[in-house]
Structures are given as structure tokens and as C-alpha cells.
Design an enzyme around this catalytic site. Structure first.
Site, mmCIF file in Angstrom:
data_model
loop_
_atom_site.group_PDB
_atom_site.id
_atom_site.type_symbol
_atom_site.label_atom_id
_atom_site.label_comp_id
_atom_site.label_asym_id
_atom_site.label_seq_id
_atom_site.Cartn_x
_atom_site.Cartn_y
_atom_site.Cartn_z
ATOM 1 N N GLU A 91 0.814 -1.205 0.000
ATOM 2 C CA GLU A 91 0.000 0.000 0.000
ATOM 3 C C GLU A 91 0.855 1.265 0.000
ATOM 4 O O GLU A 91 0.561 2.221 -0.706
ATOM 5 C CB GLU A 91 -0.909 -0.019 1.236
ATOM 6 N N ASP A 92 1.917 1.266 0.798
ATOM 7 C CA ASP A 92 2.641 2.523 1.037
ATOM 8 C C ASP A 92 4.010 2.611 0.384
ATOM 9 O O ASP A 92 4.661 3.642 0.465
ATOM 10 C CB ASP A 92 2.838 2.726 2.555
#
Ligand code: MN
Length: 740
Positions: A91-92
Site C-alpha cells: 500500500e505505502d
């Protein structure tokens, strides 16, 4: 004890977990090789998150380490702990799922993907979004519950470090946690997770209430600690005198949020709450549990009705323990739980206990076993597949997630668990959809009760069904379980559509007939097809439905389909009396006064005094608690006051006993003419009725009012009598009196 309440509240972040501490934790239950693999995962995650900083100013990797540590403290397997370390990478950071598959294998990549997917659903504070999120979580659980375990650990760590967030965000996150994550942890049996999530959420979502409670608790802290010690000592000494096996007594204050809930629920202040302390005796075997219980009850006076055996009847989340409340040293109520070490482990870690690493047991077997134990998960997953409306879904599962349970028995002695507030409807649907759909009443501990009746702990429930019964919308007011509610809703929707269709067909038919036309002719051809299309209907049935729902007036349909339609032709209506006479003469059925109650034999039946129904009247039955069924006329005003849930279908039996009769009261108003009374009595006896009582009075304006009590077979006979009385010269009006 992990549930120990930290009454001295510290407003600082917990100490940062380090990778060394994580490895240390894991080395307690994992091989050296796996620990080395975890270190590899850590190095990968750290370099992926390199340069990222948390709001607190710490390097981002401190969060994945924190999450992994929570999972390791739950003794979870290697894949789950590794997922904790990697959960934010996709996600990051620039890491892809393919990369995770290559480096760490498919299982871990899928787990990370599951967590990422849950995270991608951004919470907005609307119902719909919450419902959607839980739905996705549940789908994730259905595939691999470990996804949710990681998500819960992620949330817990974020809650622990929430003080770095701006105030608004704190409140939003805290409410969300209280609404969804804490109950979910509870349902997965993870009590220490639930308790910590609740107290953290309480602190951030209701800071005023939280800190005022902390203050109150701290005031009496010394007193309370002394009391706890005294009880532990007394209990330990008493048990030691009597048994040789090993045991340990623990004491604690209940956690803050549960105290707060008790205060608001009972509307009392902290000082007025008695059961704020809980004691626990932990032993090794089940027989020892019961032995301790006996000792506790001989030393302290038990409070009746408060003993619960969750060993014989485990909760749906597999919680097991003996619970009892006794009168303590200074006359206070104290709650004592008795359980084995294994039970304690399950109580604290819940479903997580089933994923712990076991030498020789493959994780897949363990997880299947856990799924089997958590049956309700399956129900939720199948619910998800049936419901596509998030709002409805959330509403449906809320009860399942939040409420306390009660335990009831089937007639065979099997135990079933239900959320508090469940009724025979919930019970019936839990057996089978067919049983639920056909339920008309229930016997609880042998007594007839209406559908609305709330089940109580220990009730024996027997369901009474009828093949003619159908689920009704009203039932939704009287049931709480997901299964019952979704099944009834589905049925009601279909029924409503059917009814609207039939109604629409009838309305249109009448409109056509009124103009002397047959509708069939107009239900085809180009004009018709175009008209359907213009009104968004795919078929004639659709058109009926549109009309039935009142979205389209029949006149509009007529105007569109019949180009040259003329004015409505008045049709002479038959007078009511003509009709009544006809029906009275056309029907030649005999009847008796017995009533069939749908699906039930040998039920005590009483006729309501308010409306005094007689055979032939449209009737309804209502369950009178413990007093059988009361029969009212269907149009009796009293029925509006009676709860619809008590309603049962009833019918007059036909042709069993032609001699049976019912008493009915009639009022005849006439001119005061000599000889008229004699004619009246002749009419009545000619029709085969008996007069039981007559009262006659005259008025100043020379009218006579006669009240007759006569016995009749049925409404047909009564109608004939009334018609003939009406025909007499001088009679002004004849009516049946239903209210005395
Ligand atoms: Mn995270």
C-alpha cells in the site's frame, strides 16, 4: 493478568518494540530457522519503508514491528507474523504483490493482499461505508481469518499510538474501533484484544467521561487493592484446606469501558456499582473447576440465578468458564470465574489460539478446525453472498456481533445459543428455513406463547407450525438473528411484488370492464409494446406491478391503450340487501361452533365478549398468554389494540355438529304497534332460532326498542332472521349488537 485495568493512566506512547524483542518473543515458540526468516522479512520491510516517518517522528518500520509483536504475543504462526511486518508495504511503498510472491511465497503475499484490500476501503462516517467495510472483512475472513487477525493487530497498534493524531482523527478512529473492531475481536473470542481496544477507544472518543471515571477509580485505589488482596487470601486459604491440586487465584478491577457501560446502562454512579471486581481461579482440569465451585459456594453465599456453566455450554465464540456471583467479605457482590489453563488461553486469545504454531500440525488443518469451531463465521459469509445492500447487511449482522447470548433447549434437550432478545421466530429459523416460515406459535416450557415472546436462558422451546402459514413483515419487529431477518426480508419482498402484480391486474381488469371492454385484446400489439417500453416495463406482469404499486393510474393505461375509449358507463349496483339475501340463500352449508386454530390441536378457544363472533363471521385468533386462543371478529376494534405478533389464523370448522349454536344479541327498533312483538317471535322461531331472553322498552315518541338474545347456527341464519324481521310492517331497523 493481561486484562488488568491500568487505573493510573499515562498519556505517553508505549515503549517502542524493537526487532530484537520481536525475535526474542518468537524464539519462545519457534525454531531458530523461522526466526532467521523473520529477520529476513524485517530487513526487506525496513528497506521498503526507508525514509518514511510516522507522525510521532519515529521511523515507519516501528509500526510494522509493533503489529508483528502483537501477533507474536498471540503465538501466531510464522506467516501471520511475517504479514504483520509486511502489511503496509504494497500500500505505502513501491513493493508489488508479485515481488512478495517471489520472495516470501504465495501464502504471505495473499495475506498482505487481504490486509491491503481492507485498508483500501476508506471509512467515511456513514452507515453504508461501515457496512461495506465489514462485508469485505468478512469475505477476507471466509478465505483466511488470519487477514483479520493482522488487521486487528494493525488497529490495536494504531490505537496505542493514537495520541500523535489530531483530535478529530482520534475521535473518528476511536468510534470506528468501538463500532466494528472491538466487537469483532469479541466475537473471535479474543478478549484481551477486545478489552484493550475498548479502553483505548473509550479514552479517545469520550475523553471527559473517561478521565472523570479514572479519577473516581483512583480515589479509592488503595482501598480496593487491599480488598482484592483480602479476598484472594481468604479464597486461597479456604481452598488450600480442602484440596491438594494446584490452583491460582487472581483478582482485578473490571476494565474501564465495561464499568462505564454498566454505569450508563443501569443509570447509577460509580459508587453505587457493586460488581466492579472480578476474581478468577485457574486450575488444571475440568473436575477441579467444579470442585472449586463447590468450595466457593460453601465459603461465600452464592446469589441465586447468577451461576452460569459455560463449560457444559460453551459460548458461540468458544469461551468456557464457570461464573458465579457470591456475597463477599463485607457483604459486597463479587463475581468469580473458574476455568482451566487451556480455557483461559482460549478466553484470552480466542480464534488466535487455533493458529498457534504446533509441531507436526499443518497450519491448514488447524485453520479448518478453527473455522469449524467458529460456525457463525460461515453464516456471515453466506449472508454476505445473499445480501447486496450494505445497509441491510450491517443492520443484520449488528445483533450477531454485539449482543450477549442466551441458551435455550430444543425438545430433545439440545442446547442452542441465541443473542439476547431472540424470539421463537429466531429459534424456528435456526432449525430450518421451512420451520421458520411456517411458525404460528411456540410452547415454552409447555406453555403457549405468541411469536413476540422473548426467550429466556434455560427455556425449552417447541415450535408449532402450520403448512398454511407464511412469513409476515410484522415478524421483523420480533426477531433479531441475521438468519431469521434476512430470510423474512427476502420472502416479504417477493410477496410484495406478487401482491402488487395481482392488485394491478385486478385494477386494470376492472377499469376495462367498466367500459365494457375485454383487456386481453389490448395486451398485445405495437401500441402495447411501445407503451410497456415507455413505462420501463419489460412484460405485462411488470405493467401490473407498476399499476399495483400505484405508480401508474389505470385511467392512464386505458387512455393509452384504448384510443377511442368512451365515458364510464354507470352500472347499477346490486343493493347490499339483495346481495346478502342471495348469499344467504345460495349457501346451504351447515356449521358448528368449533374453531380450527391453524396448526394446533386441542387448544383452549374462547370467544371475545367484545364482538361475540358467530360462525360465518370473518374471525381472527389471538394468543392470550397461558389462556389459549381468543377469537375476535376480524373487524372488531379491540383487535387493533392487540399485538399483531399474537395473531394466529383460525377458521370455523364446517359440518361437524349442526346442532351447535352461538348466542347473539339483536336490537329491533319499531313503531309501538300491538301484535308486532308476537310477529317478531314468530319470524324468529320460523327460522329455527331460539329466543333466550328479550327486553322491551318503549320511548316517548311511541317507538319500541327490543333486545333479543337468540341462539343461531351461523351468520347465514342470523341474516335470514334479520331480513325477515326487517320486512315486518312497523319495523324501523334491525341490528346485531356486538357491544353490550
Ligand atoms: Mn498499518
Amino acid at each position: 493478568m493481561s486484562q488488568e485495568t491500568k487505573v493510573s493512566d499515562k498519556k505517553v506512547s508505549p515503549k517502542l518494540e524493537t526487532i530484537e524483542e520481536l525475535l526474542e518473543l518468537m524464539s519462545k515458540y519457534y525454531t531458530k530457522e523461522s526466526c532467521e526468516k523473520i529477520f529476513e522479512v524485517y530487513k526487506f520491510s525496513e528497506s521498503a519503508h526507508e525514509g518514511q516517518i510516522r507522525r510521532s517522528g519515529e521511523p515507519y518500520i516501528s509500526h510494522p514491528i509493533g503489529v508483528a509483536s502483537i501477533l507474536a504475543k498471540l503465538n501466531l504462526d510464522y506467516s501471520t507474523v511475517a504479514t504483520g511486518l509486511l502489511h503496509d508495504t504494497v500500500e505505502d511503498t513501491g513493493v508489488t504483490l508479485e515481488e512478495l510472491v517471489t520472495r516470501f511465497g504465495k501464502t504471505i503475499a495473499e495475506l498482505v493482499d487481504g490486509v491491503t484490500k481492507i485498508n483500501q476501503i476508506k471509512f467515511r462516517n456513514t452507515h453504508e461505508k461501515q457496512g461495506e467495510n465489514i462485508r469485505k472483512m468478512i469475505v477476507a475472513m471466509g478465505q483466511d481469518v488470519r487477514v483479520v487477525l493482522v488487521k486487528l493487530a494493525d488497529r490495536l497498534h494504531n490505537m496505542r499510538t493514537l495520541n500523535h493524531m489530531p483530535y478529530e482523527k482520534q475521535v473518528i478512529k476511536a468510534r470506528e474501533t468501538l463500532d466494528i473492531y472491538a466487537p469483532l475481536a469479541g466475537r473471535l473470542g479474543m478478549m484481551s484484544m477486545k478489552v484493550e481496544l475498548e479502553d483505548l477507544s473509550f479514552r479517545y472518543s469520550m475523553p471527559d467521561q473517561y478521565y472523570s471515571l479514572v479519577q473516581k477509580i483512583n480515589k479509592k485505589k488503595k482501598e480496593r487493592e487491599k480488598y482484592i488482596e483480602d479476598v484472594i487470601e481468604a479464597l486461597t486459604n479456604e481452598v488450600k484446606k480442602r484440596v491438594k491440586f494446584k490452583f491460582k487465584v487472581y483478582g482485578r478491577s473490571k476494565h474501564l469501558y465495561s464499568v462505564y457501560k454498566k454505569m450508563t446502562h443501569r443509570n447509577v454512579d460509580y459508587d453505587q456499582l457493586y460488581d466492579l471486581l472480578a476474581f478468577r481461579v485457574v486450575v488444571n482440569t475440568i473436575p477441579e473447576c467444579y470442585e472449586i465451585l463447590g468450595i466457593v459456594h460453601s465459603v461465600f453465599k452464592p446469589i441465586p440465578g447468577r451461576f452460569k456453566d459455560f463449560i457444559a455450554m460453551a459460548k458461540a465464540n468458544n469461551y468456557q468458564s464457570l461464573h458465579t456471583t457470591v456475597v463477599g467479605l463485607s457483604g459486597e457482590r463479587i463475581e468469580i470465574q473458574i476455568r482451566t489453563k487451556d480455557m483461559h488461553d482460549i478466553a484470552e486469545r480466542g480464534i488466535a489460539a487455533h493458529w498457534q504454531y504446533k509441531e507436526g500440525a499443518s497450519v491448514k488443518n488447524v485453520s479448518q478446525q478453527a473455522i469449524d469451531k467458529f460456525n457463525w463465521l460461515r453464516d456471515l459469509v453466506s449472508m454476505h453472498q445473499q445480501t447486496h445492500d450494505s445497509d441491510e447487511f450491517l443492520e443484520n449482522i449488528k445483533k450477531d456481533l454485539y449482543d450477549e447470548e442466551i441458551y435455550v433447549f430444543t425438545p430433545n434437550g439440545d442446547v442452542k445459543a441465541f443473542p439476547d432478545g431472540s424470539t421463537p421466530i429466531d429459534f424456528a429459523f435456526s432449525i430450518h428455513t421451512d420451520v421458520g416460515s411456517k411458525i404460528v406459535a411456540a410452547r415454552i416450557n409447555g406453555k403457549l406463547v405468541p411469536l413476540k415472546h422473548e426467550l429466556q436462558n434455560g427455556d425449552t422451546v417447541e415450535i408449532i407450525t402450520s403448512k398454511n402459514q407464511k412469513p409476515s413483515k410484522d415478524w421483523l419487529n420480533y426477531c433479531v438473528t441475521t438468519k431469521a431477518r434476512s430470510k423474512i426480508r427476502a420472502y416479504v419482498k417477493i410477496e410484495q411484488r406478487k401482491r402488487a402484480m395481482e392488485l394491478g391486474r385486478e385494477i386494470l381488469e376492472k377499469a376495462f370492464r367498466k367500459e365494457g371492454r375485454s383487456p386481453q385484446k389490448y395486451y398485445e400489439g405495437i401500441v402495447f409494446e411501445k407503451y410497456l417500453k415507455d413505462n420501463g416495463a419489460n412484460s405485462l406482469e411488470d405493467l401490473f406491478m407498476v399499476v399495483g404499486y400505484g405508480k401508474l393510474a389505470p385511467r392512464n393505461v386505458l387512455e393509452a391503450l384504448v384510443p377511442d375509449h368512451s365515458e364510464v358507463k354507470e352500472q347499477a349496483e346490486e343493493s347490499f340487501l339483495q346481495k346478502a339475501m342471495k348469499s344467504a340463500l345460495s349457501k346451504k352449508k351447515s356449521s358448528d361452533t368449533l374453531v380450527i386454530v391453524d396448526g394446533m390441536d386441542d387448544v383452549l378457544v374462547r370467544f371475545a365478549k367484545c364482538c361475540n363472533p358467530i360462525p360465518g363471521d370473518a374471525i381472527v385468533g389471538f394468543i392470550a398468554l397461558g389462556r389459549g386462543i381468543t377469537i375476535h371478529k376480524a373487524d372488531c376494534e379491540k383487535t387493533f389494540e392487540i399485538d399483531a405478533a399474537r395473531k394466529v389464523d383460525v377458521a370455523w370448522t364446517r359440518g361437524k355438529s349442526p346442532t351447535a349454536s352461538r348466542m347473539v344479541r339483536m336490537r329491533v327498533i319499531s313503531h309501538d304497534i300491538p301484535g308486532l312483538l308476537k310477529q317478531m317471535t314468530e319470524v324468529m322461531s320460523a327460522s329455527g332460532t331460539n329466543i333466550h331472553n328479550a327486553q322491551i322498552r318503549t320511548t316517548r315518541d311511541k317507538k319500541a326498542i327490543c333486545i333479543f338474545d337468540i341462539s343461531v347456527r351461523d351468520t347465514e341464519q342470523l341474516e335470514i332472521v334479520m331480513l325477515n324481521l326487517n320486512k315486518l310492517k312497523g319495523v324501523l331497523g334491525v341490528s346485531r349488537i356486538t357491544h353490550s
